[in-house]
Design an enzyme around this catalytic site. Sequence first.
Site, short mmCIF file in Angstrom:
data_model
loop_
_atom_site.label_atom_id
_atom_site.label_comp_id
_atom_site.label_asym_id
_atom_site.label_seq_id
_atom_site.Cartn_x
_atom_site.Cartn_y
_atom_site.Cartn_z
N LYS A 123 -1.49 -6.11 0.00
CA LYS A 123 -0.70 -6.56 -1.16
C LYS A 123 -0.99 -8.03 -1.46
O LYS A 123 -1.16 -8.43 -2.62
CB LYS A 123 0.80 -6.37 -0.88
N LYS B 89 0.59 3.19 2.27
CA LYS B 89 1.72 2.26 2.35
C LYS B 89 2.51 2.30 3.65
O LYS B 89 3.61 1.75 3.72
CB LYS B 89 2.68 2.51 1.18
N SER C 271 5.13 -6.25 -3.16
CA SER C 271 6.18 -5.95 -2.20
C SER C 271 6.75 -7.24 -1.62
O SER C 271 6.05 -8.26 -1.52
CB SER C 271 5.59 -5.10 -1.07
N TYR D 170 -1.13 -3.55 5.94
CA TYR D 170 -0.57 -3.09 4.67
C TYR D 170 -0.11 -4.28 3.83
O TYR D 170 -0.46 -4.41 2.65
CB TYR D 170 0.61 -2.14 4.91
N ASP E 127 -3.75 10.15 -9.56
CA ASP E 127 -3.18 10.16 -8.21
C ASP E 127 -4.03 11.05 -7.32
O ASP E 127 -4.46 12.12 -7.74
CB ASP E 127 -1.74 10.69 -8.28
N PHE F 275 11.91 -5.23 -3.34
CA PHE F 275 12.56 -5.33 -2.05
C PHE F 275 12.64 -3.90 -1.46
O PHE F 275 11.60 -3.33 -1.19
CB PHE F 275 13.87 -6.13 -2.18
#
Length: 345
Positions: free
Chosen positions: A158, A90, A130, A154, A34, A183
């Site tokens: 994805k 994000k 997502s 963003y 990370d 969700f």
Amino acid sequence: MGVKRVLVTGGAGYIGSHTVLELVEAGFSVVVVDSLVNSSPESLKRVGEITGKAEHIDFIELDLVDYAKLESEVFKKYEFVSCIHFAGLKAVGESVQQPLRYYENNLTGTLHVLELLGKYNCKSFVFSSSATVYGGVEEMPVTEEAPLSATNPYGRTKLFIEEFLRDLYKSDPEWKIIILRYFNPVGAHPSGRIGEDPTGIPNNLMPYIAQVAVGRREHLAIFGNDYPTHDGTGVRDYIHVVDLAKGHVAALQKLESSDVGCIPVNLGTGKGISVLDLVKAFSKAAGFDLPYKFADRRAGDVAELYSDPAFAKSFLGWEAKLGVEEMCESTWTWQSNNKNGYRDA
């Protein structure tokens, strides 16, 4: 190989830390990579304390964009059975203002992880996608076959990564890939020790509500009260982060047990909850009414969006168990115990 070691990118973040906890409880050892751009190492320290299994969690602070460092500090040192890929910027609004930063970070980082997994012969991958990829869906509930599109950079990252994965599988069917389309993750671990801790102004509804409740913000702005819903406010599918984390463990176990190809799976409850429903439930959990004001609708927001969770149940043997009361109570416990999030530590 004796140790079932899983690489978790972005594992110090909100969903990542809860998933690391569930993985360790399920008997996996975890290596977290990370960059700490939007997360805190304190979350992993607490996961170690909650589980009593800190020795099963290794943490490396590293940016996935740095290929050489990723290879030398992670792939040359560990052998993995699988990878769960959370890492990425994000914030929707920020992605509109800084699209190139989002494309470089999210796409390049993912390519590096996939290249190195292939090079070191670990072809088992769970991707944190997502519901954003269901851009303009009009029929509810949303199934995995719904048309895909994105309305912001963003969401496009994805969508592009999903395309990477489909192409990768076509080129090499040895890969086993599950794409999890979340969700709206909310809630916190019941211990109240780990939870959602966004830097700056929260982009999502629940952490904003929680910060209003502890006095960090004056009131909640509800965008739009004239939607064609039961109370005029937007309806979404909120899923408890602990349920979501368990969905990742179910995905890993599915990858271990069978050849899955490259499969997308919705993780949601299948139930729509309005903004006002959530505010009322949170007010009940906190024991007082939260102040809110109505504001104009935001561009791009849809009236309702909720999942069809049937495939997750049949394919993964997983379903959401926790309801809106547990979502609000656990968030309130977390935020009232950690008014300023991990910075209190």
